[in-house]
Design a protein around this motif. Structure first.
Motif, PDB file in Angstrom:
ATOM      1  N   GLN A   1       4.702 -17.203 -18.288  1.00  0.00           N
ATOM      2  CA  GLN A   1       5.201 -16.000 -17.628  1.00  0.00           C
ATOM      3  C   GLN A   1       4.476 -15.835 -16.294  1.00  0.00           C
ATOM      4  OE1 GLN A   1       4.549 -12.294 -19.574  1.00  0.00           O
ATOM      5  NE2 GLN A   1       6.530 -11.488 -18.975  1.00  0.00           N
ATOM      6  N   LYS A   2       5.244 -15.603 -15.247  1.00  0.00           N
ATOM      7  CA  LYS A   2       4.639 -15.496 -13.907  1.00  0.00           C
ATOM      8  C   LYS A   2       3.798 -14.229 -13.786  1.00  0.00           C
ATOM      9  CE  LYS A   2       6.533 -18.881 -11.291  1.00  0.00           C
ATOM     10  NZ  LYS A   2       7.976 -19.069 -11.440  1.00  0.00           N
ATOM     11  N   GLN A   3       2.608 -14.387 -13.203  1.00  0.00           N
ATOM     12  CA  GLN A   3       1.762 -13.209 -12.988  1.00  0.00           C
ATOM     13  C   GLN A   3       2.042 -12.598 -11.620  1.00  0.00           C
ATOM     14  OE1 GLN A   3      -2.275 -14.640 -13.599  1.00  0.00           O
ATOM     15  NE2 GLN A   3      -2.204 -13.996 -15.730  1.00  0.00           N
ATOM     16  N   ARG A   4       1.878 -11.280 -11.551  1.00  0.00           N
ATOM     17  CA  ARG A   4       1.954 -10.582 -10.265  1.00  0.00           C
ATOM     18  C   ARG A   4       0.604  -9.954  -9.976  1.00  0.00           C
ATOM     19  NH1 ARG A   4       6.948  -9.048  -8.206  1.00  0.00           N
ATOM     20  NH2 ARG A   4       8.692  -9.766  -9.479  1.00  0.00           N
ATOM     21  N   CYS A   5       0.209  -9.995  -8.724  1.00  0.00           N
ATOM     22  CA  CYS A   5      -1.092  -9.415  -8.363  1.00  0.00           C
ATOM     23  C   CYS A   5      -1.112  -9.138  -6.867  1.00  0.00           C
ATOM     24  CB  CYS A   5      -2.196 -10.407  -8.722  1.00  0.00           C
ATOM     25  SG  CYS A   5      -3.835  -9.884  -8.188  1.00  0.00           S
ATOM     26  N   GLY A   6      -1.679  -7.988  -6.479  1.00  0.00           N
ATOM     27  CA  GLY A   6      -1.766  -7.713  -5.056  1.00  0.00           C
ATOM     28  C   GLY A   6      -2.556  -6.448  -4.762  1.00  0.00           C
ATOM     29  N   TYR A   7      -2.775  -6.255  -3.473  1.00  0.00           N
ATOM     30  CA  TYR A   7      -3.567  -5.115  -2.995  1.00  0.00           C
ATOM     31  C   TYR A   7      -2.655  -3.977  -2.546  1.00  0.00           C
ATOM     32  CZ  TYR A   7      -7.773  -7.957  -3.000  1.00  0.00           C
ATOM     33  OH  TYR A   7      -8.842  -8.721  -3.380  1.00  0.00           O
ATOM     34  N   ILE A   8      -3.020  -2.764  -2.944  1.00  0.00           N
ATOM     35  CA  ILE A   8      -2.243  -1.577  -2.609  1.00  0.00           C
ATOM     36  C   ILE A   8      -3.176  -0.575  -1.939  1.00  0.00           C
ATOM     37  CG2 ILE A   8      -0.803   0.277  -3.546  1.00  0.00           C
ATOM     38  CD1 ILE A   8      -1.480  -2.150  -6.113  1.00  0.00           C
ATOM     39  N   ALA A   9      -2.956  -0.299  -0.669  1.00  0.00           N
ATOM     40  CA  ALA A   9      -3.813   0.682   0.022  1.00  0.00           C
ATOM     41  C   ALA A   9      -3.312   2.088  -0.275  1.00  0.00           C
ATOM     42  CB  ALA A   9      -3.775   0.432   1.518  1.00  0.00           C
ATOM     43  N   ILE A  10      -4.240   2.998  -0.572  1.00  0.00           N
ATOM     44  CA  ILE A  10      -3.884   4.418  -0.712  1.00  0.00           C
ATOM     45  C   ILE A  10      -4.419   5.119   0.528  1.00  0.00           C
ATOM     46  CG2 ILE A  10      -4.063   6.479  -2.169  1.00  0.00           C
ATOM     47  CD1 ILE A  10      -4.779   4.681  -4.520  1.00  0.00           C
ATOM     48  N   VAL A  11      -3.508   5.519   1.432  1.00  0.00           N
ATOM     49  CA  VAL A  11      -3.955   6.134   2.683  1.00  0.00           C
ATOM     50  C   VAL A  11      -3.303   7.496   2.890  1.00  0.00           C
ATOM     51  CG1 VAL A  11      -4.347   3.888   3.800  1.00  0.00           C
ATOM     52  CG2 VAL A  11      -2.169   5.061   4.130  1.00  0.00           C
TER      53      VAL A  11
ATOM     54  N   ASP B   1      -8.749   2.726  -2.560  1.00  0.00           N
ATOM     55  CA  ASP B   1      -8.867   4.115  -2.108  1.00  0.00           C
ATOM     56  C   ASP B   1      -9.595   4.095  -0.766  1.00  0.00           C
ATOM     57  OD1 ASP B   1      -8.777   6.867  -2.005  1.00  0.00           O
ATOM     58  OD2 ASP B   1     -10.452   7.182  -3.384  1.00  0.00           O
ATOM     59  N   THR B   2      -9.195   4.992   0.131  1.00  0.00           N
ATOM     60  CA  THR B   2      -9.770   4.967   1.476  1.00  0.00           C
ATOM     61  C   THR B   2     -10.151   6.385   1.920  1.00  0.00           C
ATOM     62  OG1 THR B   2      -7.604   5.299   2.537  1.00  0.00           O
ATOM     63  CG2 THR B   2      -8.274   3.019   2.133  1.00  0.00           C
ATOM     64  N   PRO B   3     -11.043   6.488   2.915  1.00  0.00           N
ATOM     65  CA  PRO B   3     -11.353   7.816   3.459  1.00  0.00           C
ATOM     66  C   PRO B   3     -10.111   8.397   4.138  1.00  0.00           C
ATOM     67  CG  PRO B   3     -12.978   6.189   4.156  1.00  0.00           C
ATOM     68  CD  PRO B   3     -11.839   5.428   3.541  1.00  0.00           C
ATOM     69  N   GLY B   4      -9.988   9.708   4.145  1.00  0.00           N
ATOM     70  CA  GLY B   4      -8.876  10.358   4.842  1.00  0.00           C
ATOM     71  C   GLY B   4      -8.912  10.009   6.324  1.00  0.00           C
ATOM     72  N   ILE B   5      -7.755   9.610   6.857  1.00  0.00           N
ATOM     73  CA  ILE B   5      -7.687   9.302   8.292  1.00  0.00           C
ATOM     74  C   ILE B   5      -7.574  10.630   9.031  1.00  0.00           C
ATOM     75  CG2 ILE B   5      -6.356   8.150  10.105  1.00  0.00           C
ATOM     76  CD1 ILE B   5      -5.345   6.208   7.880  1.00  0.00           C
ATOM     77  N   HIS B   6      -8.475  10.850   9.958  1.00  0.00           N
ATOM     78  CA  HIS B   6      -8.573  12.177  10.579  1.00  0.00           C
ATOM     79  C   HIS B   6      -8.721  12.080  12.081  1.00  0.00           C
ATOM     80  CE1 HIS B   6     -12.826  11.385  11.093  1.00  0.00           C
ATOM     81  NE2 HIS B   6     -12.712  10.762   9.945  1.00  0.00           N
ATOM     82  N   GLN B   7      -8.706  13.231  12.728  1.00  0.00           N
ATOM     83  CA  GLN B   7      -8.727  13.260  14.199  1.00  0.00           C
ATOM     84  C   GLN B   7     -10.095  13.617  14.763  1.00  0.00           C
ATOM     85  OE1 GLN B   7      -4.825  13.923  15.836  1.00  0.00           O
ATOM     86  NE2 GLN B   7      -5.179  12.110  14.627  1.00  0.00           N
TER      87      GLN B   7
ATOM     88  N   LEU C   1       0.941  -3.748   0.063  1.00  0.00           N
ATOM     89  CA  LEU C   1       1.733  -2.538  -0.094  1.00  0.00           C
ATOM     90  C   LEU C   1       0.885  -1.332   0.315  1.00  0.00           C
ATOM     91  CD1 LEU C   1       4.380  -1.606  -1.576  1.00  0.00           C
ATOM     92  CD2 LEU C   1       2.992  -1.304  -3.578  1.00  0.00           C
ATOM     93  N   VAL C   2       1.541  -0.311   0.870  1.00  0.00           N
ATOM     94  CA  VAL C   2       0.808   0.899   1.258  1.00  0.00           C
ATOM     95  C   VAL C   2       1.411   2.106   0.542  1.00  0.00           C
ATOM     96  CG1 VAL C   2       0.254   2.454   3.182  1.00  0.00           C
ATOM     97  CG2 VAL C   2       0.248  -0.024   3.549  1.00  0.00           C
ATOM     98  N   LEU C   3       0.549   2.908  -0.077  1.00  0.00           N
ATOM     99  CA  LEU C   3       0.974   4.217  -0.573  1.00  0.00           C
ATOM    100  C   LEU C   3       0.507   5.239   0.452  1.00  0.00           C
ATOM    101  CD1 LEU C   3      -0.073   4.122  -4.375  1.00  0.00           C
ATOM    102  CD2 LEU C   3       2.168   3.614  -3.375  1.00  0.00           C
ATOM    103  N   PHE C   4       1.453   5.862   1.135  1.00  0.00           N
ATOM    104  CA  PHE C   4       1.121   6.878   2.132  1.00  0.00           C
ATOM    105  C   PHE C   4       1.232   8.231   1.428  1.00  0.00           C
ATOM    106  CE2 PHE C   4       3.038   9.211   6.052  1.00  0.00           C
ATOM    107  CZ  PHE C   4       1.818   9.823   6.317  1.00  0.00           C
ATOM    108  N   VAL C   5       0.073   8.866   1.211  1.00  0.00           N
ATOM    109  CA  VAL C   5       0.053  10.108   0.441  1.00  0.00           C
ATOM    110  C   VAL C   5       0.058  11.310   1.386  1.00  0.00           C
ATOM    111  CG1 VAL C   5      -1.127  11.419  -1.373  1.00  0.00           C
ATOM    112  CG2 VAL C   5      -1.292   8.918  -1.348  1.00  0.00           C
ATOM    113  N   VAL C   6       0.988  12.233   1.137  1.00  0.00           N
ATOM    114  CA  VAL C   6       1.029  13.487   1.900  1.00  0.00           C
ATOM    115  C   VAL C   6       1.066  14.637   0.909  1.00  0.00           C
ATOM    116  CG1 VAL C   6       2.270  12.382   3.809  1.00  0.00           C
ATOM    117  CG2 VAL C   6       3.575  13.573   2.036  1.00  0.00           C
ATOM    118  N   GLN C   7       0.898  15.829   1.433  1.00  0.00           N
ATOM    119  CA  GLN C   7       0.891  16.993   0.540  1.00  0.00           C
ATOM    120  C   GLN C   7       2.191  17.789   0.695  1.00  0.00           C
ATOM    121  OE1 GLN C   7      -2.818  19.089   0.415  1.00  0.00           O
ATOM    122  NE2 GLN C   7      -1.851  21.022  -0.139  1.00  0.00           N
TER     123      GLN C   7
END
Ligand code: GTP
Ligand code: MG
Length: 298
Positions: free
Chosen positions: A4-14, A62-68, A91-97
């Motif tokens: 069975q083929k494996q899947r694996c990768g990096y997902i940024a939470i920003v 997991d990453t620090p909040g990108i800020h100004q 892959l990127v998960l772009f999290v907003v509120q």
């Protein structure tokens, strides 16, 4: 016999500070790995959270909040730590509120325009909405901003709809053999995680009273047969901050120490002795060399 083929990768939470990135990671992992608080700019470093289920290995970052606020060396370090992952992930998960779209979010959209990997928009904190109807205008407004693979409303705190993220991510991960052993959860050491827990208790205990100028260094981490002995120093930038942290007759520091010790003990499943010191190091947060010495280096 076919394997069975494996899947694996990096997902940024920003995302910008305080939208719930670390809470989301912890919910997905089913454990408290990354520290969280009501105060923005809680996460300061990249933290890997690895989850292996069946033939899929998810490596979340997991990453620090990108800020100004680009005024100090530590703020620049945190933005670098967050944005540098964008070119390196699958892959990127772009999290907003939900219902809190700000200029900081807009600035992140601009950064994401240069990203080639798929981007999933996660609208968090939907439990705070009075009615589900309030979601639709936001989805309609944000969807055209980027070519999102998916738009997923969730509550990271209550776990509402978080599986939808995991399902979407699993389908988008590339075929790869696993990068980490199946039982590994993070790339970070216990020493690092212990410092983070102490920092969390510090932030939570002091709330708005403590300006954003403290950090924790583990001086010694000794594993004995039935106890782990940790000596740590909290660095602040002024004598005034030092006395705030220590509190009346040392009461504050004691309470920070007690709750940190309990959490560390739970995490490493061992008895823990924790000794905390507070020291003044003026200007550490705006001094590249001091920062490197305190663990802020890529
Ligand atoms: N009501 C509600 N609160 C949430 C939810 N997710 C996170 N929070 C709260 O939002 C605050 C910030 O959460 P964090 O996970 O620390 O946010 P973050 O994006 O990692 O923040 P930084 O590390 O500072 O960038 C905490 O008080 C969380 O409990 C949610 O789904 N609903
Ligand atoms: Mg965080």
């Amino acid at each position: 016999m076919s394997e069975q083929k494996q899947r694996c990768g990096y997902i940024a939470i920003v995302g910008r500070p305080n939208v719930g990135k670390s809470t989301l990671l912890n919910h997905i992992l089913g454990m408290k790995l990354s520290i969280t608080s009501r105060k923005p700019q809680t996460t300061r470093h990249q933290i890997l959270g690895v989850k292996t289920t069946g033939n899929t290995q998810f490596i979340y970052v997991d990453t620090p909040g990108i800020h100004q606020r680009r005024n100090t060396a530590i703020n620049k370090y945190m933005n670098r730590a967050a944005t540098s992952v964008l070119g390196d992930v699958d892959l990127v998960l772009f999290v907003v509120q939900a219902r809190q779209w700000t200029d900081e979010d807009k600035a992140i959209v601009e950064k994401l325009k240069a990203v080639n990997s798929p981007i999933v928009l996660v609208i968090n904190k939907i439990d705070k909405l009075e009615s589900k109807k309030q979601l639709l205008p936001m989805i309609n407004e944000l969807s055209p901003l980027l070519d999102f693979s998916e738009v997923i409303p969730v509550s990271a705190l209550n776990g509402i709809n978080v599986e939808a993220i995991e399902k979407t991510v699993a389908a988008l991960l590339p075929e790869n053999t696993f990068f980490y052993p199946e039982d590994q959860v993070t790339d970070r050491s216990m020493r690092f995680l212990a410092a983070e827990i102490i920092r969390e208790k510090l932030i939570r205990e002091l709330g708005q009273e403590l300006p954003y100028t403290s950090t924790v260094n583990i001086d010694r981490y000794d594993e004995d047969r039935d106890i782990v002995r940790i000596h740590a120093t909290i660095f602040v930038e002024s004598k005034g901050q030092k006395s705030i942290i220590i509190g009346k007759k040392g009461a504050r520091l004691k309470s920070i120490g007690t709750s940190a010790r309990e959490d560390i003990s739970k995490m490493i499943d061992s008895r823990v002795y924790l000794n905390l010191w507070v020291k003044v190091r003026e200007g550490w947060s705006n001094d590249e060399r001091a920062l490197r010495g305190l663990g802020y280096s890529e």
